[in-house]
Enzyme design. Structure first.
Site, mmCIF file in Angstrom:
data_model
loop_
_atom_site.group_PDB
_atom_site.id
_atom_site.type_symbol
_atom_site.label_atom_id
_atom_site.label_comp_id
_atom_site.label_asym_id
_atom_site.label_seq_id
_atom_site.Cartn_x
_atom_site.Cartn_y
_atom_site.Cartn_z
ATOM 1 N N GLU A 1 -11.678 -15.665 46.341
ATOM 2 C CA GLU A 1 -12.624 -16.712 46.735
ATOM 3 C C GLU A 1 -12.174 -18.096 46.267
ATOM 4 O OE1 GLU A 1 -16.952 -14.708 46.647
ATOM 5 O OE2 GLU A 1 -15.733 -14.306 44.880
ATOM 6 N N ASP B 1 -24.994 -7.275 48.992
ATOM 7 C CA ASP B 1 -23.909 -7.062 48.037
ATOM 8 C C ASP B 1 -23.792 -5.571 47.715
ATOM 9 O OD1 ASP B 1 -22.033 -7.367 45.922
ATOM 10 O OD2 ASP B 1 -22.833 -9.318 45.386
ATOM 11 N N ASN C 1 -12.593 -5.325 45.914
ATOM 12 C CA ASN C 1 -13.963 -5.649 45.539
ATOM 13 C C ASN C 1 -14.666 -4.335 45.225
ATOM 14 O OD1 ASN C 1 -15.794 -7.737 44.946
ATOM 15 N ND2 ASN C 1 -16.897 -7.368 46.848
ATOM 16 N N GLU D 1 -20.619 -6.520 38.005
ATOM 17 C CA GLU D 1 -20.560 -5.706 39.234
ATOM 18 C C GLU D 1 -20.408 -4.227 38.892
ATOM 19 O OE1 GLU D 1 -20.698 -4.996 42.259
ATOM 20 O OE2 GLU D 1 -20.716 -6.833 43.444
#
Length: 314
Positions: free
Chosen positions: A121, A204, A103, A18
């Site tokens: 999650e 995303d 995030n 990410e």
């Protein structure tokens, strides 16, 4: 139109790659592996990856004006000294929610670090909903909370005139725009500018190009899409009341992996796009079909350039 070429530059199989960010000084791509708890730096010169391991899920990384980096780690904003591999907490959020983590995050054109939270999650994209919030870390290290009730706080960027803040809460399947005040860092009214098509799956990470168009990585969609956000300024829309035209998709670039997570521009003139991906939640059979899941990809020949990342001013 030049031909688009996709190359796998880091074949690591990260769990959740990410937050790609180009570090011009180092000619390197920074990124994180969230569940792998690592901050990584790939050198475009040596083609090697250096990593710093951390003690919690690390979800975003940003440049810092004073040198080195800032990261979001668990529910903390933290400073990272690369050479010393030293992490120091700046401040913590969501202290009443022990199951939360940060995030995606990104620095605005004035040097403020925006990042949002979500519940941990249970499995990919399955979680307790409405647990997240969006925060800003200001250069004086104070934190402001903009709103809560977020599912999965994700992609963010700013329009080229800095008057619009673009934001993705993944499970809304929408790319949203807010009026933005660059002087204060305050956000105003919210509207959806693009609703995902079924095959595009979950929006995303996101970045903007020098033509003001957005690029969105589609998690489980195996692609990045280029959107025209068509944000119209207030004067123009005054006579149509609150109607804002819907953005439209201009281009789709498919990748050899399903779980594309985020994208940024980099390289010498910011004409290369880097895309991160994930392998978490894939069984053996799925992984055997997509051996490059969790790798980092470089896309060339898009014919557009990106905007260099802004460093955190604190």
């Amino acid at each position: 139109m030049s031909s688009v070429k996709i190359e796998c530059v880091v074949k690591e199989g990260y769990r959740i790659g990410e937050s790609p960010v180009w570090d011009e000084k180092e000619s390197s791509l920074l990124f994180v592996d969230i569940t792998g708890r690592k901050v990584c730096r790939w050198s475009s010169v040596t083609k090697q990856v250096e990593t710093v391991s951390v003690d919690a899920p690390v979800s975003s990384v940003a440049l810092r004006k004073s040198g080195d980096y800032v990261i979001t780690l668990g529910t903390r904003f933290a400073a990272l000294k690369w050479k010393e591999q030293l992490v120091t907490t700046i401040t913590q959020v969501d202290q009443d929610k022990s199951n939360n983590r940060f995030n995606d995050g990104k620095v605005d054109p004035a040097g403020r670090y925006f990042a949002g939270t979500m519940a941990e999650e249970i499995r990919p994209a399955v979680l307790e909903r409405h647990q997240g919030s969006l925060y800003t870390l200001y250069s004086d290290l104070s934190v402001v909370k903009h709103f809560d009730q977020v599912d999965i706080s994700n992609g963010l960027d700013w329009s080229l005139d800095h008057k619009t803040f673009f934001y993705i809460d993944s499970l809304s399947y929408s790319v949203d725009a807010f009026d933005y005040d660059i002087q204060t860092g305050k956000i105003g009214s919210r509207r959806s500018i693009y609703k995902m098509e079924k095959e595009e799956s979950i929006p995303d990470g996101m970045c903007i190009d020098t033509e003001g168009k957005l690029w969105v990585a589609c998690y489980n969609g195996g692609r990045v899409i280029r959107l025209d956000p068509q944000t119209v300024d207030k004067q123009e829309t005054a006579y149509v009341g609150v109607f804002f035209p819907q953005g439209k998709r201009l281009q789709t670039v498919k990748l050899p992996v399903d779980k594309t997570t985020s994208c940024c521009f980099g390289g010498k003139d910011y004409s290369e796009m880097y895309v991160t991906s994930a392998s978490d939640g894939m069984d053996k059979e799925w992984l055997s079909r997509q051996p490059q899941a969790g790798s980092i990809f470089k896309i060339t020949g898009l014919g557009v350039k990106g905007v260099p990342p802004f460093p955190f001013a604190g």
